[in-house]
Structure formats: structure tokens, C-alpha cells
Design a protein around this motif. Structure first.
Motif: not given
Length: 57
Positions: A2-5, A24-27, A34-36, A41-46
């Protein structure tokens, strides 16, 4: 993968959403990580889907 912005500010968000973004490392707005692909990770994205843009690589 996943590429998360982060596209929206964390200011004024619920504490669990801020903590999830930081885990997730987003500040900063515009920051990308980029995460596996896995269930954690899916739960964090939700949890913060209204604050991020996600691309599947």
C-alpha cells in the motif's frame, strides 16, 4: 503493498485517529509511506480513510 499519503490535517481529530496516523509513520500533510498488505494495516487505513489516499502497488 500500500502507498499511503496523508492528505488532510490531523489537527482537531480524535486521539485514536492521530495515534493511528503516527503509527503508520504519517505526521505531515503530503507525506507518503509504503506498507505491506496485512489485516493490521487494513484496519488502520479504515480508521483514518477520510484523512488518507491509498494506492495499491
Amino acid at each position: 503493498m500500500y502507498k499511503i499519503t496523508l492528505v488532510k490535517s490531523l489537527i482537531g481529530r480524535k486521539p485514536n485517529q492521530v495515534a493511528t496516523a503516527k503509527a503508520l509513520g504519517l505526521t505531515k500533510i503530503g507525506q507518503t509511506v509504503v506498507k505491506e498488505e496485512n489485516e493490521a494495516i487494513k484496519g488502520m487505513i479504515v480508521t483514518i480513510n477520510h484523512l488518507v489516499q491509498v494506492e495499491v502497488k
